[in-house]
Scaffold this active site. Structure first.
Site, PDB file in Angstrom:
ATOM      1  N   LYS A 117       0.833  -1.213   0.000  1.00  0.00           N
ATOM      2  CA  LYS A 117       0.000   0.000   0.000  1.00  0.00           C
ATOM      3  C   LYS A 117       0.861   1.253   0.000  1.00  0.00           C
ATOM      4  CE  LYS A 117      -4.460  -1.589   1.536  1.00  0.00           C
ATOM      5  NZ  LYS A 117      -5.549  -1.492   2.478  1.00  0.00           N
ATOM      6  N   LYS A 199      -4.225 -11.285  -7.443  1.00  0.00           N
ATOM      7  CA  LYS A 199      -5.507 -11.536  -6.778  1.00  0.00           C
ATOM      8  C   LYS A 199      -6.594 -10.579  -7.306  1.00  0.00           C
ATOM      9  CE  LYS A 199      -5.919  -8.643  -2.759  1.00  0.00           C
ATOM     10  NZ  LYS A 199      -6.090  -8.319  -1.407  1.00  0.00           N
ATOM     11  N   LYS A 202     -10.691  -5.148  -5.408  1.00  0.00           N
ATOM     12  CA  LYS A 202     -11.684  -4.075  -5.595  1.00  0.00           C
ATOM     13  C   LYS A 202     -11.046  -2.881  -6.291  1.00  0.00           C
ATOM     14  CE  LYS A 202     -12.850  -4.718  -0.796  1.00  0.00           C
ATOM     15  NZ  LYS A 202     -13.522  -4.353   0.417  1.00  0.00           N
TER      16      LYS A 202
HETATM   17  P1  TYM Z   1     -10.881  -6.473   2.925  1.00  0.00           P
HETATM   18  O1  TYM Z   1     -11.990  -5.507   3.114  1.00  0.00           O
HETATM   19  O2  TYM Z   1      -9.776  -6.089   1.983  1.00  0.00           O
HETATM   20  O3  TYM Z   1     -11.431  -7.865   2.430  1.00  0.00           O
HETATM   21  C1  TYM Z   1     -12.478  -8.544   3.123  1.00  0.00           C
HETATM   22  C2  TYM Z   1     -12.211 -10.037   3.078  1.00  0.00           C
HETATM   23  O4  TYM Z   1     -12.127 -10.512   1.730  1.00  0.00           O
HETATM   24  C3  TYM Z   1     -10.953 -11.306   1.563  1.00  0.00           C
HETATM   25  N1  TYM Z   1     -10.469 -11.178   0.164  1.00  0.00           N
HETATM   26  C4  TYM Z   1     -10.314 -12.211  -0.686  1.00  0.00           C
HETATM   27  N2  TYM Z   1     -10.494 -13.533  -0.536  1.00  0.00           N
HETATM   28  C5  TYM Z   1     -10.242 -14.325  -1.611  1.00  0.00           C
HETATM   29  N3  TYM Z   1      -9.822 -13.860  -2.817  1.00  0.00           N
HETATM   30  C6  TYM Z   1      -9.619 -12.542  -3.019  1.00  0.00           C
HETATM   31  N4  TYM Z   1      -9.229 -12.112  -4.212  1.00  0.00           N
HETATM   32  C7  TYM Z   1      -9.862 -11.648  -1.915  1.00  0.00           C
HETATM   33  N5  TYM Z   1      -9.769 -10.294  -1.758  1.00  0.00           N
HETATM   34  C8  TYM Z   1     -10.149 -10.028  -0.480  1.00  0.00           C
HETATM   35  C9  TYM Z   1      -9.964 -10.713   2.565  1.00  0.00           C
HETATM   36  O5  TYM Z   1      -8.951 -11.636   2.903  1.00  0.00           O
HETATM   37  C10 TYM Z   1     -10.863 -10.411   3.741  1.00  0.00           C
HETATM   38  O6  TYM Z   1     -11.050 -11.544   4.554  1.00  0.00           O
HETATM   39  N6  TYM Z   1      -8.133  -5.740   6.992  1.00  0.00           N
HETATM   40  C11 TYM Z   1      -9.297  -6.417   6.485  1.00  0.00           C
HETATM   41  C12 TYM Z   1     -10.578  -6.002   7.205  1.00  0.00           C
HETATM   42  C13 TYM Z   1     -10.512  -6.186   8.672  1.00  0.00           C
HETATM   43  C14 TYM Z   1     -10.555  -7.416   9.391  1.00  0.00           C
HETATM   44  C15 TYM Z   1     -10.533  -7.070  10.775  1.00  0.00           C
HETATM   45  C16 TYM Z   1     -10.597  -8.758   8.978  1.00  0.00           C
HETATM   46  C17 TYM Z   1     -10.492  -5.180   9.621  1.00  0.00           C
HETATM   47  N7  TYM Z   1     -10.508  -5.718  10.853  1.00  0.00           N
HETATM   48  C18 TYM Z   1     -10.564  -8.069  11.768  1.00  0.00           C
HETATM   49  C19 TYM Z   1     -10.621  -9.751   9.983  1.00  0.00           C
HETATM   50  C20 TYM Z   1     -10.603  -9.392  11.351  1.00  0.00           C
HETATM   51  C21 TYM Z   1      -9.464  -6.059   5.019  1.00  0.00           C
HETATM   52  O7  TYM Z   1      -8.991  -5.054   4.560  1.00  0.00           O
HETATM   53  O8  TYM Z   1     -10.262  -6.887   4.338  1.00  0.00           O
END
Ligand code: TYM
Length: 335
Positions: A117, A199, A202
């Site tokens: 990032k 991957k 978004k």
């Molecule tokens: P975020 O918002 O980027 O993504 C949410 C969830 O989606 C999963 N993910 C994927 N899984 C499979 N293939 C992909 N291409 C893919 N892209 C995203 C991510 O692994 C995630 O599980 N930091 C976290 C949000 C967060 C969080 C937490 C998660 C904040 N606090 C506490 C768990 C526990 C995030 O940015 O996810």
């Protein structure tokens, strides 16, 4: 949700930065729903995390409510699980500060997502971006979560959350449950449809690379038809076949068929047929989500009321842990 039968506690969050992709859905949201049947689950919109990239405020406000509606639309039942918005429970930010003091600069610097990032947002490498995993640790540890369903890209953040909890427990006495990641075998890393070595994300600027969970059937079909594959023209799982491997994983997640069955279903058929079938399976999987979302967005009062109730329930649990942590570190309480 009183923990009388002591079911495992599950927590996960998602950022509201844009409509989730098929990757977020298969890697996380679909498992969230499945886990909600036999665990005590808490799921949140991680709106504080989203601030690190300076979203436009009025857009962010709308996206937070949309993401809340999406959590209900994928099938999370607010009577069964606690579904809330992170910033509505101030204990998250408070515990994050305490945990900052138990996190080493060196270990936070090693986070690959921070490095990625920082490269992508070279003009805005703020302290929040650096501190992001500590807030995530606070999200998890406040609820004494046993399992955290996530995609593979969040595994390192889970590891640092465990390390922080362990350090705190060793120094101040047992306070936090050590969380385990729950990463599905399939769908843990859904890849881009245009560059299957990356991957699905978004933030990909190429709209054909990712499926939004609210895409219409036509759009989904078009995107799968233009998915990058290889020149072998045999539907089989193998090395050097990233595009087909990705489509097989997606198809398997949506139909429940294993790779062997998929290979025999498409024996002698070309990629054209396969792509259409994958698209159809995804369309059916996402159809109820889109319909539920459209209905939920018609009743914003319901969404706001449900989010407030979710935050109340979450806060009751969170403040118990926060009070314990404050006491352990030596803060003075007046009540
Ligand atoms: P975020 O918002 O980027 O993504 C949410 C969830 O989606 C999963 N993910 C994927 N899984 C499979 N293939 C992909 N291409 C893919 N892209 C995203 C991510 O692994 C995630 O599980 N930091 C976290 C949000 C967060 C969080 C937490 C998660 C904040 N606090 C506490 C768990 C526990 C995030 O940015 O996810």
């Amino acid at each position: 949700m009183e923990n009388t039968e002591k079911r495992p506690v599950v927590l996960s969050c998602i950022q509201p930065t844009s409509i989730p992709t098929l990757g977020n859905y298969l890697g996380a949201l679909k498992n969230w729903k499945e886990m909600s049947r036999s665990n005590d689950c808490l799921y949140a919109v991680a709106d504080l995390h989203a601030l690190t990239v300076h979203p436009e405020p009025s857009k962010l406000r709308a996206q937070i409510l949309e993401m809340y509606a999406i959590l209900l639309a994928v099938g999370l039942d607010p009577e069964e699980s606690i579904v809330f918005i992170q910033s509505h429970v101030p204990a998250h930010a408070e515990l994050a500060w305490i945990l900052n003091c138990y996190t080493m600069f060196g270990e936070a610097s090693r986070m690959t997502q921070f490095k990625d990032k920082s490269q992508k947002h070279a003009d805005n490498i703020n302290v929040g971006l650096f501190d992001y995993p500590v807030l995530m640790a606070a999200d998890i540890l406040l609820y004494q979560a046993n399992f955290v369903p996530i995609g593979a890209d969040q595994k390192q953040h889970l590891e640092i959350a465990r390390d922080i909890a362990e350090r705190f427990n060793n120094l101040r006495g047992n306070t936090f449950t050590l969380p385990e990641p729950y990463i599905g075998k399939l769908g843990a890393k859904v890849m881009s449809l245009q560059d299957p070595t990356q991957k699905m994300s978004k933030s990909d600027p190429n709209p054909k690379a990712s499926i939004s969970i609210l895409d219409t059937p036509d759009v989904i079909m078009k995107k799968f038809k233009s998915a990058v594959t290889d020149s072998e023209a045999v539907v089989r799982y193998g090395e050097g076949k990233d595009g087909i491997n990705n489509l097989m994983a997606i198809y398997s997640c949506c139909t429940g068929l294993d790779f062997e069955k998929i290979e025999s279903e498409f024996a002698g058929k070309g990629y054209g047929d396969f792509k259409v079938k994958v698209a159809e399976a995804v369309i059916e999987e996402l159809r109820p989500v889109r319909e539920n979302f459209d209905n939920l967005m018609k009743d914003k009062d319901y969404l706001l009321r449900t989010a407030a109730e979710g935050a109340d329930k979450a806060a009751r649990i969170a403040y118990r842990t926060l009070a314990k942590a404050k006491k352990k570190v030596g803060l003075l309480s007046v009540n």
